[in-house]
Design a protein around this motif. Structure first.
Motif, PDB file in Angstrom:
ATOM      1  N   ASP A 174       0.597  -1.346   0.033  1.00  0.00           N
ATOM      2  CA  ASP A 174      -0.469   0.442  -0.612  1.00  0.00           C
ATOM      3  C   ASP A 174       1.027   1.310  -0.078  1.00  0.00           C
ATOM      4  O   ASP A 174       0.525   2.022  -0.950  1.00  0.00           O
ATOM      5  CB  ASP A 174      -0.943  -0.264   0.903  1.00  0.00           C
ATOM      6  CG  ASP A 174      -1.938  -1.001   1.487  1.00  0.00           C
ATOM      7  OD1 ASP A 174      -2.781  -1.405  -0.242  1.00  0.00           O
ATOM      8  OD2 ASP A 174      -2.780  -0.880   2.383  1.00  0.00           O
ATOM      9  N   ALA A 175       2.071   1.462   0.736  1.00  0.00           N
ATOM     10  CA  ALA A 175       2.669   2.217   0.634  1.00  0.00           C
ATOM     11  C   ALA A 175       3.226   2.485  -0.492  1.00  0.00           C
ATOM     12  O   ALA A 175       3.871   3.932  -0.665  1.00  0.00           O
ATOM     13  CB  ALA A 175       4.107   2.316   1.945  1.00  0.00           C
ATOM     14  N   ARG A 176       3.358   1.755  -0.978  1.00  0.00           N
ATOM     15  CA  ARG A 176       4.754   2.300  -2.769  1.00  0.00           C
ATOM     16  C   ARG A 176       2.924   2.425  -3.800  1.00  0.00           C
ATOM     17  O   ARG A 176       2.780   3.038  -5.135  1.00  0.00           O
ATOM     18  CB  ARG A 176       5.041   1.031  -3.157  1.00  0.00           C
ATOM     19  CG  ARG A 176       6.129   0.987  -2.228  1.00  0.00           C
ATOM     20  CD  ARG A 176       6.683  -0.307  -2.959  1.00  0.00           C
ATOM     21  NE  ARG A 176       7.686  -0.864  -1.890  1.00  0.00           N
ATOM     22  CZ  ARG A 176       8.319  -1.453  -2.576  1.00  0.00           C
ATOM     23  NH1 ARG A 176       8.748  -1.965  -3.911  1.00  0.00           N
ATOM     24  NH2 ARG A 176       9.594  -2.421  -1.241  1.00  0.00           N
ATOM     25  N   ILE A 177       1.872   2.173  -3.867  1.00  0.00           N
ATOM     26  CA  ILE A 177       0.837   2.541  -4.474  1.00  0.00           C
ATOM     27  C   ILE A 177       0.658   4.241  -4.577  1.00  0.00           C
ATOM     28  O   ILE A 177      -0.960   4.617  -3.024  1.00  0.00           O
ATOM     29  CB  ILE A 177      -0.287   1.699  -4.430  1.00  0.00           C
ATOM     30  CG1 ILE A 177      -0.353   0.195  -4.856  1.00  0.00           C
ATOM     31  CG2 ILE A 177      -1.396   2.269  -5.336  1.00  0.00           C
ATOM     32  CD1 ILE A 177      -1.179  -0.991  -3.799  1.00  0.00           C
ATOM     33  N   LEU A 178       0.746   4.928  -5.842  1.00  0.00           N
ATOM     34  CA  LEU A 178       0.308   6.785  -5.021  1.00  0.00           C
ATOM     35  C   LEU A 178      -0.952   6.774  -5.644  1.00  0.00           C
ATOM     36  O   LEU A 178      -1.031   6.928  -7.123  1.00  0.00           O
ATOM     37  CB  LEU A 178       1.504   7.659  -5.191  1.00  0.00           C
ATOM     38  CG  LEU A 178       2.706   7.229  -4.210  1.00  0.00           C
ATOM     39  CD1 LEU A 178       3.533   8.233  -4.942  1.00  0.00           C
ATOM     40  CD2 LEU A 178       2.460   7.198  -3.035  1.00  0.00           C
ATOM     41  N   ASP A 179      -1.799   7.517  -5.359  1.00  0.00           N
ATOM     42  CA  ASP A 179      -3.435   7.390  -5.707  1.00  0.00           C
ATOM     43  C   ASP A 179      -2.871   9.081  -6.638  1.00  0.00           C
ATOM     44  O   ASP A 179      -2.606   9.867  -5.794  1.00  0.00           O
ATOM     45  CB  ASP A 179      -3.947   7.617  -5.318  1.00  0.00           C
ATOM     46  CG  ASP A 179      -5.699   7.793  -5.774  1.00  0.00           C
ATOM     47  OD1 ASP A 179      -5.815   8.576  -6.486  1.00  0.00           O
ATOM     48  OD2 ASP A 179      -7.449   7.297  -5.065  1.00  0.00           O
ATOM     49  N   LEU A 180      -3.362   9.833  -7.704  1.00  0.00           N
ATOM     50  CA  LEU A 180      -2.969  10.730  -8.600  1.00  0.00           C
ATOM     51  C   LEU A 180      -3.995  11.508  -8.299  1.00  0.00           C
ATOM     52  O   LEU A 180      -3.934  12.764  -9.398  1.00  0.00           O
ATOM     53  CB  LEU A 180      -2.420  10.508  -9.702  1.00  0.00           C
ATOM     54  CG  LEU A 180      -0.786   9.616  -9.718  1.00  0.00           C
ATOM     55  CD1 LEU A 180      -0.086   9.857 -10.864  1.00  0.00           C
ATOM     56  CD2 LEU A 180       0.358  10.819  -8.855  1.00  0.00           C
ATOM     57  N   GLY A 181      -5.138  10.701  -7.861  1.00  0.00           N
ATOM     58  CA  GLY A 181      -6.507  11.543  -8.076  1.00  0.00           C
ATOM     59  C   GLY A 181      -7.696  10.901  -8.746  1.00  0.00           C
ATOM     60  O   GLY A 181      -7.574   9.937  -9.714  1.00  0.00           O
ATOM     61  N   ASP A 182      -7.768  12.265  -9.714  1.00  0.00           N
ATOM     62  CA  ASP A 182      -8.805  12.133 -10.728  1.00  0.00           C
ATOM     63  C   ASP A 182      -7.978  11.205 -12.342  1.00  0.00           C
ATOM     64  O   ASP A 182      -6.915  12.240 -11.834  1.00  0.00           O
ATOM     65  CB  ASP A 182      -9.357  13.104 -10.973  1.00  0.00           C
ATOM     66  CG  ASP A 182      -9.696  14.104 -11.493  1.00  0.00           C
ATOM     67  OD1 ASP A 182      -8.031  14.674 -12.588  1.00  0.00           O
ATOM     68  OD2 ASP A 182      -9.370  15.642 -10.919  1.00  0.00           O
TER      69      ASP A 182
END
Length: 215
Positions: A174-182
């Motif tokens: 999870d710490a390496r999964i970066l959600d960039l938003g829309d």
């Protein structure tokens, strides 16, 4: 899940093979029902293959692993009705190699291919991810040591959660999964490719990735 992987190149076959290993029902989609590469892959992995439309029709999740310059045509062949309501994972990059290296990134109107796909197929739930690395690293992040990252973005939160679940199954913490938003976050993700390709030439290997370090 029932997952259609559209595209019979190295990326599509690598993702499809990993998904089969994880226990999903996978259909590898191609332009023709008798595509030799798809037929051979399906026989080797005890999976299914078919046209883009046939693969997408019975799927819950569709992966676009076609070349970025032909993705819209491939998805049109799959059919808007077969994509409606489904999570559409876009791992493609709109790279134009017609004038050699380095390629041009074709971003219509300053946007991204992922956004263009979403506009063309408004019923689909497009999520961009995995386009910023080698296909071997996509499904085996341990190939690269350290806290390197995978990016994900999309307008549909629930669709992103489905994709994040698959990323976890691939081995991404999870710490390496970066959600960039829309989905507009795909603009930056797609523009990383010229840098990635330059590094590929300098490093002489595809076993590297980008890391984001926060103070």
């Amino acid at each position: 899940m029932k997952i259609a992987v559209l595209g019979t190149g190295e990326v599509g076959r690598r993702l499809a093979t990993k998904l089969v290993a994880l226990g999903h029902q996978v259909t590898l989609g191609s332009r023709s029902a008798d595509h030799a590469g798809a037929t051979a892959w399906a026989a080797e992995h005890h999976a299914a293959h078919g046209t883009f439309a046939a693969a997408a029709h019975g799927a819950e999740v569709v992966v676009n692993a076609t070349g970025g310059l032909v993705s819209l045509a491939a998805l049109e062949s799959a059919g808007a009705d077969n994509l409606a309501g489904k999570v559409l994972i876009d791992v493609s990059n709109p790279l134009d190699f017609s004038q050699g290296m380095p390629p041009k990134v074709l971003t219509p109107g300053g946007g991204s291919l992922a956004e263009q796909i979403q506009r063309a197929f408004p019923g689909a739930r497009v999520v961009k991810t995995l386009n910023t690395m080698n296909n071997a690293v996509m499904v085996d992040p341990a190939r690269v040591p350290g806290e390197h990252c995978v990016f994900v973005c999309g307008d549909d939160h629930a669709a992103k959660e489905v994709v994040i679940g698959l990323l976890r199954a691939f081995g991404w913490p999870d710490a390496r999964i970066l959600d960039l938003g829309d989905l507009s976050g795909a603009r930056g993700a797609e523009l990383l490719l010229p840098l990635w390709l330059r590094l590929l030439g300098i490093l002489g290997t595809g076993d590297f990735n980008f890391a984001v370090l926060k103070a």
